[in-house]
Write a protein that holds these residues in place. Structure first.
Motif, PDB file in Angstrom:
ATOM      1  N   LEU A   8       3.663  52.844 -42.798  1.00 50.51           N
ATOM      2  CA  LEU A   8       2.793  52.962 -43.961  1.00 50.51           C
ATOM      3  C   LEU A   8       1.404  52.474 -43.593  1.00 50.51           C
ATOM      4  O   LEU A   8       1.238  51.370 -43.064  1.00 50.51           O
ATOM      5  N   ASN A   9       0.399  53.300 -43.845  1.00 48.86           N
ATOM      6  CA  ASN A   9      -0.980  52.900 -43.582  1.00 48.86           C
ATOM      7  C   ASN A   9      -1.363  51.790 -44.550  1.00 48.86           C
ATOM      8  O   ASN A   9      -1.379  51.999 -45.763  1.00 48.86           O
ATOM      9  N   GLU A  10      -1.672  50.615 -44.014  1.00 50.76           N
ATOM     10  CA  GLU A  10      -1.890  49.453 -44.877  1.00 50.76           C
ATOM     11  C   GLU A  10      -3.067  49.646 -45.825  1.00 50.76           C
ATOM     12  O   GLU A  10      -2.952  49.415 -47.036  1.00 50.76           O
ATOM     13  N   THR A  11      -4.199  50.096 -45.302  1.00 47.48           N
ATOM     14  CA  THR A  11      -5.367  50.296 -46.166  1.00 47.48           C
ATOM     15  C   THR A  11      -5.090  51.387 -47.185  1.00 47.48           C
ATOM     16  O   THR A  11      -5.405  51.250 -48.374  1.00 47.48           O
ATOM     17  N   GLY A  12      -4.479  52.489 -46.739  1.00 51.63           N
ATOM     18  CA  GLY A  12      -4.167  53.581 -47.656  1.00 51.63           C
ATOM     19  C   GLY A  12      -3.213  53.149 -48.754  1.00 51.63           C
ATOM     20  O   GLY A  12      -3.388  53.515 -49.925  1.00 51.63           O
ATOM     21  N   ALA A  13      -2.194  52.348 -48.381  1.00 62.68           N
ATOM     22  CA  ALA A  13      -1.216  51.890 -49.372  1.00 62.68           C
ATOM     23  C   ALA A  13      -1.868  50.969 -50.397  1.00 62.68           C
ATOM     24  O   ALA A  13      -1.634  51.098 -51.607  1.00 62.68           O
ATOM     25  N   SER A  56     -13.027  43.833 -51.355  1.00 60.04           N
ATOM     26  CA  SER A  56     -14.383  43.816 -50.795  1.00 60.04           C
ATOM     27  C   SER A  56     -14.336  43.716 -49.282  1.00 60.04           C
ATOM     28  O   SER A  56     -15.237  44.189 -48.584  1.00 60.04           O
ATOM     29  N   THR A  57     -13.269  43.116 -48.756  1.00 63.79           N
ATOM     30  CA  THR A  57     -13.129  43.017 -47.298  1.00 63.79           C
ATOM     31  C   THR A  57     -12.365  44.205 -46.718  1.00 63.79           C
ATOM     32  O   THR A  57     -12.605  44.596 -45.575  1.00 63.79           O
ATOM     33  N   MET A  58     -11.471  44.797 -47.498  1.00 64.77           N
ATOM     34  CA  MET A  58     -10.658  45.900 -46.978  1.00 64.77           C
ATOM     35  C   MET A  58     -11.358  47.245 -47.119  1.00 64.77           C
ATOM     36  O   MET A  58     -11.479  48.016 -46.177  1.00 64.77           O
ATOM     37  N   ASP A  59     -11.788  47.564 -48.348  1.00 68.08           N
ATOM     38  CA  ASP A  59     -12.433  48.843 -48.611  1.00 68.08           C
ATOM     39  C   ASP A  59     -13.327  48.681 -49.839  1.00 68.08           C
ATOM     40  O   ASP A  59     -12.875  48.829 -50.972  1.00 68.08           O
ATOM     41  N   PRO A  60     -14.613  48.364 -49.622  1.00 66.82           N
ATOM     42  CA  PRO A  60     -15.520  48.117 -50.751  1.00 66.82           C
ATOM     43  C   PRO A  60     -15.598  49.280 -51.737  1.00 66.82           C
ATOM     44  O   PRO A  60     -15.968  49.081 -52.904  1.00 66.82           O
ATOM     45  N   ARG A  61     -15.237  50.495 -51.292  1.00 67.38           N
ATOM     46  CA  ARG A  61     -15.258  51.634 -52.214  1.00 67.38           C
ATOM     47  C   ARG A  61     -14.338  51.417 -53.415  1.00 67.38           C
ATOM     48  O   ARG A  61     -14.512  52.036 -54.468  1.00 67.38           O
TER      49      ARG A  61
END
Length: 552
Positions: free
Chosen positions: A191-196, A372-377
């Motif tokens: 499982l893609n961690e950021t995607g999940a 904010s650290t993983m994906d600010p979007r």
């Protein structure tokens, strides 16, 4: 028992909405009806095969006659399974829209294989069997029917693999631990961690700010935010829980299907005293007894081990009624459950407070800080819970499970009690009527004839035991599945996606709910009437084959 936090955004994630309750009611009804027909589809071939073998060995035409009759019942039941299964599948897509995302990767291969290999093969072999029964030798017909049964069981494996992934998301690795530290690692991380975590953020956003988290899939940027979610489509097929779930569930299905046939024969014998029904019952009884004895000792034990290892909060919920107030503390003693779970009656069992304490490992990190650290979007999407700490979210998840613990435990112990009844009835039938073991059979005879026989009459002991086995198997199967599924709440995918994030945003009105129940009920009643009609007409298969030009 604690209450959920006052954070309305978290409540919208963990507290069932009215839509969820309505959707769960419809799905539960449909799935249970489908399971009834599926159990008969898997159990009836075993009974027919036993009769075909007896026909070949004895030349007794009754075995062939009833094999033909039950074969028509099997064909009707198979059709009903297809209809109810199709309705349930449409319900998954329409009532639980986010399931499309969840099944697209981890569920793709199992569902594709079920539709293209198992189901089509099963239907083709059933057609061949019906066309050739009585024309081919008994063993050849039995071989075709057993191949059909094997593909039906394989179909069950593929479907249960998807359900197993929802209970034990194998391939998620340590991703669930990011939000719930008390959860174990679920195998290699495909499982893609950021995607999940982005998927969780978008689903939480819509669950908190709209009627349902499933609106996330309508977001035009959904694909780019989540990206490639799951990297190994084969991995769910190797889920250790899938194999255990399949063994446990299929054995239960065989028991329910065989038990239904055996109970009907036992009832007919008790009412008519016709020895023909006892003759037909004996070959089936052997298989039923073996299944009912293997199911709890092997399947049940392995299933329990899987729950203890991979679903700790469910295990605590299951033993709530015997754990007392300690269930809501840090740990408690339950010698019997600890013996089966850990092999040590003195091994403490974690209470819900233990899981809440584990949540504190997440510290004061908020969702806003995490993203904010993983994906600010994603900051805009977690705005409703940006200032909520991961620890508070974790605590609310535990408390939502805690509130369901008495219900889960009630189902669990209903299953245990029913399983014990089925097992005892099986042993009494085995050692008195099927296999003589000197000392054990004397004890069994004393119970059967000296106790039960005095109440119901000696000639009704076996029919009563068979009815007890069949009813107990039904209760155990129903309650066990309820404990499994309710115990997974508040998650649709354990430790990852909550039920509120999967349900449809369209309001489920009482009228629509009533229509769904009416449709399923009509299918069940119509199918039941058709099967009873076929069961009372032994010549029906030959008549149907003559009608299509197949002769006898």
């Amino acid at each position: 028992m604690g209450e959920l936090s006052t954070n309305s955004s978290l409540a919208s994630i963990y507290v069932h909405t009215q839509n969820v309750d309505a959707a769960l009611a419809m799905s539960t009804y449909g799935i249970y009806l489908h399971a009834v027909f599926l159990s008969l589809t898997l159990g009836i071939p075993l009974a027919i095969t036993a009769w075909l073998i007896q026909w070949r060995r004895t030349g007794d035409g009754d075995y062939l006659r009833y094999a033909k009759t039950l074969s028509v019942v099997l064909a009707i039941n198979f059709s009903l399974g297809v209809v109810t299964g199709t309705l349930v599948e449409f319900g998954l897509l329409d009532i639980w829209p986010t399931s499309m995302v969840l099944f697209a990767a981890p569920g793709f291969l199992p569902l594709a294989f079920e539709a293209t290999i198992a189901f089509i093969g099963e239907a083709a072999l059933l057609t061949l069997y019906l066309a050739t029964l009585g024309k081919w030798s008994a063993y050849r017909s039995a071989a075709v029917l057993m191949a059909n049964w094997a593909l039906g069981s394989l179909s069950g494996y593929f479907i249960l693999t998807v359900n197993a992934w929802m209970n034990v998301p194998w391939g998620a690795g340590t991703v669930p631990q990011a939000l719930y530290p008390f959860l174990p690692s679920y195998g290699p991380q495909a499982l893609n961690e950021t995607g999940a975590l982005n998927l969780m953020a978008v689903l939480m956003h819509y669950a908190a700010s709209s009627p349902s988290g499933s609106l996330a899939v309508t977001n035009v940027g959904f694909t780019s935010m989540v990206g490639r979610l799951f990297d190994d489509a084969w991995l769910p097929l190797m889920n250790p829980d899938a194999l255990v779930t399949t063994l446990h569930t299929l054995l239960a299905a065989y028991a329910v299907g065989l038990g239904t046939v055996a109970a009907i024969l036992a009832f007919k014998h008790a009412r008519s005293r016709d020895p023909k029904y006892m003759k037909l019952l004996k070959p089936i009884l052997w298989i039923l007894v073996v299944v009912l004895l293997v199911q709890p000792t092997l399947g049940g034990h392995l299933m329990g081990d899987a729950v203890v290892k991979y679903q700790p909060t469910k295990f605590t919920a299951m033993v709530a009624l015997t754990g007392g107030s300690g269930v809501y503390g840090t740990e408690f003693l339950d010698p019997i459950e600890a013996l089966f779970a850990y092999g040590d009656p003195y091994h403490p069992i974690h209470g819900f407070q233990y899981y809440i304490d584990q949540c504190s490992e997440l510290g004061n990190t908020t969702f806003g800080e995490l993203y904010s650290t993983m994906d600010p979007r994603m900051l805009g999407y977690v705005a409703p819970i940006a200032n909520t700490t991961l620890a508070d979210n974790c605590v609310d998840a535990v408390k939502s499970i805690e509130s369901l613990a008495p219900l889960v435990s009630g189902f669990y112990y209903s299953m245990i009690v029913a399983g014990i009844v089925a097992g005892l009835a099986s042993l009494l039938a085995l050692f008195t009527f099927l296999w003589r073991a000197p000392a054990i059979s004397r004890l069994s005879d004393a119970i059967n004839y000296g106790v039960i026989g005095r109440v119901v009459g000696r000639d009704r002991v076996l029919p009563l035991l068979v009815l007890a086995m069949a009813i107990a198997a039904d209760v155990a199967s129903t309650a066990g599945w309820a404990a499994r599924e309710v115990g997974r709440q508040p998650w649709t995918v354990y430790g990852m996606i909550t039920t509120n994030e999967v349900v449809t945003p369209v309001t489920i009105s009482p009228a629509f709910e009533a229509i769904v129940f009416l449709v399923f009920t009509a299918v069940a009643i119509g199918g039941g009437v058709a099967m009873i009609y076929a069961a009372k007409r032994p010549e029906l298969l030959d008549r149907l084959r003559r009608a299509v030009g197949g002769g006898q």
